[in-house]
Write an enzyme that holds these catalytic residues in place. Structure first.
Site, PDB file in Angstrom:
ATOM      1  N   PHE A 147       0.852  -1.184   0.000  1.00  0.00           N
ATOM      2  CA  PHE A 147       0.000   0.000   0.000  1.00  0.00           C
ATOM      3  C   PHE A 147       0.888   1.234   0.000  1.00  0.00           C
ATOM      4  CE2 PHE A 147      -2.310   3.608   1.568  1.00  0.00           C
ATOM      5  CZ  PHE A 147      -3.452   3.558   0.799  1.00  0.00           C
ATOM      6  N   ASP A 235       9.302   3.178   2.087  1.00  0.00           N
ATOM      7  CA  ASP A 235       8.075   3.913   2.397  1.00  0.00           C
ATOM      8  C   ASP A 235       7.799   3.713   3.890  1.00  0.00           C
ATOM      9  OD1 ASP A 235       5.530   4.841   2.870  1.00  0.00           O
ATOM     10  OD2 ASP A 235       4.628   3.945   1.082  1.00  0.00           O
ATOM     11  N   LYS A 276       2.264  11.172   7.285  1.00  0.00           N
ATOM     12  CA  LYS A 276       1.475  10.899   8.484  1.00  0.00           C
ATOM     13  C   LYS A 276       1.993  11.589   9.747  1.00  0.00           C
ATOM     14  CE  LYS A 276      -1.131   7.138   6.672  1.00  0.00           C
ATOM     15  NZ  LYS A 276      -0.826   5.984   5.863  1.00  0.00           N
TER      16      LYS A 276
END
Ligand SMILES: *Cc1c(COP(=O)(O)O)cnc(C)c1O
Length: 428
Positions: A147, A235, A276
């Protein structure tokens, strides 16, 4: 907070979202209206422990007073200039964030998906200009069940039919291997290594259900990339910034929280993608970090974002990272995570409803003993919410547990009690 507004019921608020908003999410039936630390409150005033933390954007806890103060002060001073001009917050932030994570340069963006897109562009351009791949032929290796976000290019290399279906034609140039499969990575690099510009990977796959690879997967994958002159791109949008018990998940079991003294266990990505928790949930802030010989392929006009690197984002991000360090959130995540898995492992033995607990730091998941298309995990999350704890299923039969990292030990024990009671009382 709502004193001068008419109070609207949760049910009415859900009806509004349902009628006027696109149905691109399927939320739990809870309407939140306030947050503080590890807690959120719904529109009726019921209090919950938040065990999702906005997919790990709220590592520092809801409405952290230091982050809110930084946001307020900067909002009253200067919010946005665009990059047509210099601003007085960007330079200090760029110095701070590059020193914090140990890279020469940063490229500031806003959302996680933009960070990933940026990394892909840097990687491809590096492939042509530095590695000498013939123009238009660069490949990026990715992993199944990944993802990385929702843009057209990113979903082009997703293996999730819902994320990908009917959004084609897809961006070419990606090769997918199974996650945690070193022989597959080696085979691709051996067969097509000259054409491969980068390997894009999550050190732990969060959305796939907290899929933790073998201990040697990340270090050996990085080593294979080095041998084949391929950029290793991590990531860490979900796993980074203390979530897994170290500053970055690629740090493995190192707790130095930034100033790494144990270089031997630290896998240093060529390109690091953050998002985030980089803002502690106050504002969308993402970043791509790399050293000069990689980042200097980016020149004026080749990439940008109107909001990327704005003064508000810079101020908030510095404060959010300061909080992580000052409050030793990596160390807390490590300590509480061990206790969480210990208690959940005991619970798994007591019931047929659970298969296993897995995770690292405070990024954990319980695997439910039912099929992915069953409603058991969903029903369990609804029952948990009735008992004052919010978590969300991922991939049908997996429940992720990722509370804010500012949780205390006593709070964690109470949360484990809630989970235990809910699961032992649960009837399908
Ligand atoms: C959330 C996430 C993204 C996308 O971030 P957005 O801010 O939602 O665009 C990318 N990669 C990973 C690993 C994520 O968890």
């Amino acid at each position: 907070m709502l004193t001068d507004k008419k109070k609207v019921s949760s049910q009415a608020l859900r009806a509004l979202e349902n009628q006027y908003g696109a149905h691109n999410y399927h939320p739990l039936p809870v309407v939140l209206s306030r947050g503080e630390g590890v807690f959120v409150w719904d529109a009726e005033g019921k209090k919950y422990y938040d065990f999702l933390s906005a997919y790990s954007a709220i590592n520092q806890g809801h409405c952290h007073p230091r982050i809110v103060k930084a946001l307020q002060e900067q909002a009253e001073t200067l919010c946005l200039t665009s990059r047509a001009f210099y601003n007085d917050q960007l330079g200090p932030y760029e110095k701070y964030v590059t020193e914090y994570f140990g890279f020469d340069k940063v490229l500031p963006m806003n959302t996680g998906a933009e960070g990933v897109e940026t990394a892909i562009k840097i990687c491809r351009k590096w492939g042509y200009e530095k590695k000498g791949i013939p123009n238009g032929e660069a490949l990026i290796v990715v992993c199944g069940q990944n993802f990385h976000g929702r843009t057209t290019t990113i979903i082009s290399f997703s293996s999730d039919p819902d994320a990908k279906g009917h959004f084609g034609p897809y961006t070419p140039g990606f090769v997918s291997i199974p996650y945690n499969d070193l022989p597959a990575l080696e085979a691709v690099l051996q067969a097509q290594g000259e054409q491969v510009a980068g390997f894009l990977v999550e050190p732990i796959q969060g959305e796939a259900g907290v899929n933790v690879p073998a201990d040697d997967f990340i270090p050996r994958a990085a080593e294979l990339c080095r041998q084949h002159h391929v950029l290793f791109m991590a990531d860490e949008i979900q796993t980074g910034i203390a979530r897994t018990g170290s500053l970055l998940a690629v740090c493995g079991d190192c707790t130095c929280a930034g100033h790494c003294e144990r270089q031997s266990t630290y896998v240093r990505p060529d390109i690091l993608i953050l998002g985030k928790a980089l803002s502690g949930g106050a504002y969308p802030v993402s970043a791509v970090l790399a050293d000069d010989e990689i980042m200097d392929v980016i020149t004026p006009g080749t990439h940008g974002s109107t909001y990327g690197g704005n003064p508000l984002a810079c101020r908030v991000a510095i404060e959010a990272l300061e909080v992580v360090r000052d409050e030793e959130l990596a160390q807390n995540a490590r300590r509480l995570g061990q206790r969480f898995r210990q208690r959940m492992a005991r619970l798994v033995e007591k019931t047929d409803l659970l298969v296993m607990v897995r995770g690292r730091g405070l990024l954990n998941a319980l695997l439910i003993n039912d099929t992915p298309d069953s409603s058991t995990a969903w029903d369990l999350c609804v029952a948990l919410s009735h008992n004052g704890l919010l978590a969300k299923p991922t991939h049908g039969n997996i429940i992720r547990f990722a509370p804010p990292l500012v949780m205390t030990e006593a709070q964690l024990e109470e949360c484990c009690d809630i989970i235990e009671r809910t699961i032992l009382e649960f009837r399908k």
